[in-house]
Write a protein that holds these residues in place. Sequence first.
Motif, PDB file in Angstrom:
ATOM      1  N   VAL A  70      27.177 149.932 200.533  1.00  0.00           N
ATOM      2  CA  VAL A  70      28.361 149.106 200.732  1.00  0.00           C
ATOM      3  C   VAL A  70      29.226 149.750 201.807  1.00  0.00           C
ATOM      4  N   ARG A  71      29.582 148.959 202.804  1.00  0.00           N
ATOM      5  CA  ARG A  71      30.475 149.443 203.863  1.00  0.00           C
ATOM      6  C   ARG A  71      31.928 149.047 203.583  1.00  0.00           C
ATOM      7  N   GLU A  72      32.134 147.838 203.074  1.00  0.00           N
ATOM      8  CA  GLU A  72      33.478 147.368 202.746  1.00  0.00           C
ATOM      9  C   GLU A  72      33.387 146.504 201.495  1.00  0.00           C
ATOM     10  N   MET A  73      34.486 146.465 200.729  1.00  0.00           N
ATOM     11  CA  MET A  73      34.532 145.579 199.564  1.00  0.00           C
ATOM     12  C   MET A  73      35.972 145.189 199.264  1.00  0.00           C
ATOM     13  N   ARG A  74      36.112 143.969 198.741  1.00  0.00           N
ATOM     14  CA  ARG A  74      37.435 143.484 198.366  1.00  0.00           C
ATOM     15  C   ARG A  74      37.281 142.408 197.302  1.00  0.00           C
ATOM     16  N   LEU A  75      38.333 142.181 196.519  1.00  0.00           N
ATOM     17  CA  LEU A  75      38.365 141.043 195.615  1.00  0.00           C
ATOM     18  C   LEU A  75      38.528 139.771 196.423  1.00  0.00           C
ATOM     19  N   TYR A  76      37.744 138.732 196.064  1.00  0.00           N
ATOM     20  CA  TYR A  76      37.979 137.474 196.763  1.00  0.00           C
ATOM     21  C   TYR A  76      38.602 136.417 195.860  1.00  0.00           C
ATOM     22  N   ARG A  77      38.484 136.553 194.553  1.00  0.00           N
ATOM     23  CA  ARG A  77      39.172 135.638 193.641  1.00  0.00           C
ATOM     24  C   ARG A  77      39.604 136.434 192.415  1.00  0.00           C
ATOM     25  N   PRO A  78      40.750 137.097 192.469  1.00  0.00           N
ATOM     26  CA  PRO A  78      41.200 137.887 191.312  1.00  0.00           C
ATOM     27  C   PRO A  78      41.523 136.986 190.123  1.00  0.00           C
ATOM     28  N   TYR A  79      41.280 137.512 188.940  1.00  0.00           N
ATOM     29  CA  TYR A  79      41.605 136.771 187.718  1.00  0.00           C
ATOM     30  C   TYR A  79      43.105 136.805 187.467  1.00  0.00           C
ATOM     31  N   LEU A  80      43.606 135.701 186.951  1.00  0.00           N
ATOM     32  CA  LEU A  80      45.030 135.598 186.655  1.00  0.00           C
ATOM     33  C   LEU A  80      45.338 135.818 185.182  1.00  0.00           C
ATOM     34  N   ASN A  81      44.402 135.464 184.293  1.00  0.00           N
ATOM     35  CA  ASN A  81      44.696 135.454 182.858  1.00  0.00           C
ATOM     36  C   ASN A  81      43.758 136.300 182.000  1.00  0.00           C
ATOM     37  N   ILE A  82      42.628 136.719 182.543  1.00  0.00           N
ATOM     38  CA  ILE A  82      41.628 137.398 181.707  1.00  0.00           C
ATOM     39  C   ILE A  82      42.098 138.789 181.292  1.00  0.00           C
ATOM     40  N   HIS A  83      42.575 139.570 182.243  1.00  0.00           N
ATOM     41  CA  HIS A  83      42.959 140.941 181.922  1.00  0.00           C
ATOM     42  C   HIS A  83      44.238 140.929 181.091  1.00  0.00           C
ATOM     43  N   GLY A  84      44.201 141.621 179.961  1.00  0.00           N
ATOM     44  CA  GLY A  84      45.341 141.615 179.052  1.00  0.00           C
ATOM     45  C   GLY A  84      45.244 140.562 177.962  1.00  0.00           C
ATOM     46  N   ASP A  85      44.250 139.689 178.031  1.00  0.00           N
ATOM     47  CA  ASP A  85      44.027 138.672 176.997  1.00  0.00           C
ATOM     48  C   ASP A  85      42.779 139.078 176.219  1.00  0.00           C
ATOM     49  N   ALA A  86      42.954 139.430 174.947  1.00  0.00           N
ATOM     50  CA  ALA A  86      41.850 139.998 174.167  1.00  0.00           C
ATOM     51  C   ALA A  86      40.691 139.023 174.004  1.00  0.00           C
ATOM     52  N   VAL A  87      40.995 137.742 173.782  1.00  0.00           N
ATOM     53  CA  VAL A  87      39.932 136.761 173.567  1.00  0.00           C
ATOM     54  C   VAL A  87      39.167 136.516 174.861  1.00  0.00           C
ATOM     55  N   ARG A  88      39.893 136.266 175.941  1.00  0.00           N
ATOM     56  CA  ARG A  88      39.209 136.070 177.224  1.00  0.00           C
ATOM     57  C   ARG A  88      38.401 137.321 177.599  1.00  0.00           C
ATOM     58  N   GLY A  89      38.978 138.502 177.329  1.00  0.00           N
ATOM     59  CA  GLY A  89      38.272 139.735 177.637  1.00  0.00           C
ATOM     60  C   GLY A  89      36.978 139.874 176.854  1.00  0.00           C
ATOM     61  N   ALA A  90      36.999 139.465 175.579  1.00  0.00           N
ATOM     62  CA  ALA A  90      35.784 139.535 174.760  1.00  0.00           C
ATOM     63  C   ALA A  90      34.718 138.584 175.276  1.00  0.00           C
ATOM     64  N   VAL A  91      35.126 137.379 175.663  1.00  0.00           N
ATOM     65  CA  VAL A  91      34.165 136.413 176.214  1.00  0.00           C
ATOM     66  C   VAL A  91      33.615 136.927 177.543  1.00  0.00           C
ATOM     67  N   LEU A  92      34.470 137.511 178.383  1.00  0.00           N
ATOM     68  CA  LEU A  92      34.017 138.057 179.664  1.00  0.00           C
ATOM     69  C   LEU A  92      32.961 139.136 179.454  1.00  0.00           C
ATOM     70  N   LEU A  93      33.186 140.051 178.517  1.00  0.00           N
ATOM     71  CA  LEU A  93      32.211 141.117 178.269  1.00  0.00           C
ATOM     72  C   LEU A  93      30.917 140.560 177.684  1.00  0.00           C
ATOM     73  N   PHE A  94      31.029 139.494 176.896  1.00  0.00           N
ATOM     74  CA  PHE A  94      29.836 138.814 176.391  1.00  0.00           C
ATOM     75  C   PHE A  94      29.031 138.246 177.563  1.00  0.00           C
ATOM     76  N   LEU A  95      29.698 137.530 178.463  1.00  0.00           N
ATOM     77  CA  LEU A  95      29.004 136.970 179.618  1.00  0.00           C
ATOM     78  C   LEU A  95      28.400 138.071 180.481  1.00  0.00           C
ATOM     79  N   GLN A  96      29.142 139.166 180.644  1.00  0.00           N
ATOM     80  CA  GLN A  96      28.625 140.280 181.443  1.00  0.00           C
ATOM     81  C   GLN A  96      27.323 140.821 180.850  1.00  0.00           C
ATOM     82  N   GLU A  97      27.286 140.980 179.532  1.00  0.00           N
ATOM     83  CA  GLU A  97      26.062 141.508 178.926  1.00  0.00           C
ATOM     84  C   GLU A  97      24.921 140.504 179.022  1.00  0.00           C
ATOM     85  N   VAL A  98      25.211 139.233 178.812  1.00  0.00           N
ATOM     86  CA  VAL A  98      24.188 138.198 178.948  1.00  0.00           C
ATOM     87  C   VAL A  98      23.575 138.252 180.348  1.00  0.00           C
ATOM     88  N   LEU A  99      24.410 138.276 181.362  1.00  0.00           N
ATOM     89  CA  LEU A  99      23.905 138.254 182.734  1.00  0.00           C
ATOM     90  C   LEU A  99      23.180 139.549 183.087  1.00  0.00           C
TER      91      LEU A  99
END
Length: 237
Positions: A70-99
């Motif tokens: 990797v030479r350069e990296m940046r966020l292109y679509r930051p999340y607005l509601n996931i971080h700090g939301d326990a339910v959204r965070g749990a679903v995100l980690l579920f999707l991450q493991e699935v993928l």
Amino acid sequence: MLHTTRALVLRAIAHRDRMVVLKTYTEEFGLRSYLVRGNAKRGLPQALLQPLNRIELVVDERAERDLHHVREMRLYRPYLNIHGDAVRGAVLLFLQEVLYRTLREEASDPALYAFLDSALGRLDETDDLHHFPLVFLLRYATMLGFAPEAPEAAAPYFDLQEGGFVHELPLHAQAIGPPLTAVLAALLPLDLETTSDVTVPGAQRRELLDLLLLYLRLHVPGAPELRSPEVLHQMLT
């Protein structure tokens, strides 16, 4: 050769001092592993390396390498509601493991990438997540090429091995039976924009989630049993 691609962070693995191996699913190349180097002043860009962050990379792709740079990296679509939301965070980690456990494509698949990018946007925006994991798994199976067939009239079982509704319980018994077959049939026409169009009791959601994960494992060679569903069961009661 340098290329620019959007990517989803699947996993970041520490590698020596101030280096990380970044497992990604990219828009241009499919699955890729990249070496990310920190520097003496700022170290590694930890905020960019969080699970399923949507990032843009400038990468040095060389055919003779398994691990690209990797030479350069940046966020292109930051999340607005996931971080700090326990339910959204749990679903995100579920999707991450699935993928992480089931993606196998090492070539560009723009349709699959667009689906995953859209699904993550929906996770960040929607308020009702109770049926989101179920509908995601059904749509994901469709994108991978083993979409469940539409239900036959009065067929009381869904054969997990064959991916279709049947009138008799299969001999291998890897099947969904009533009343969950009716729930599955009701979910099949939905997309991630319409997950609130059904109401499924919590116990049935949990049971059907486990069965759909079995369906995924049966159709993705080598896919292991996941760890995150138990946390998801507790969050989405």
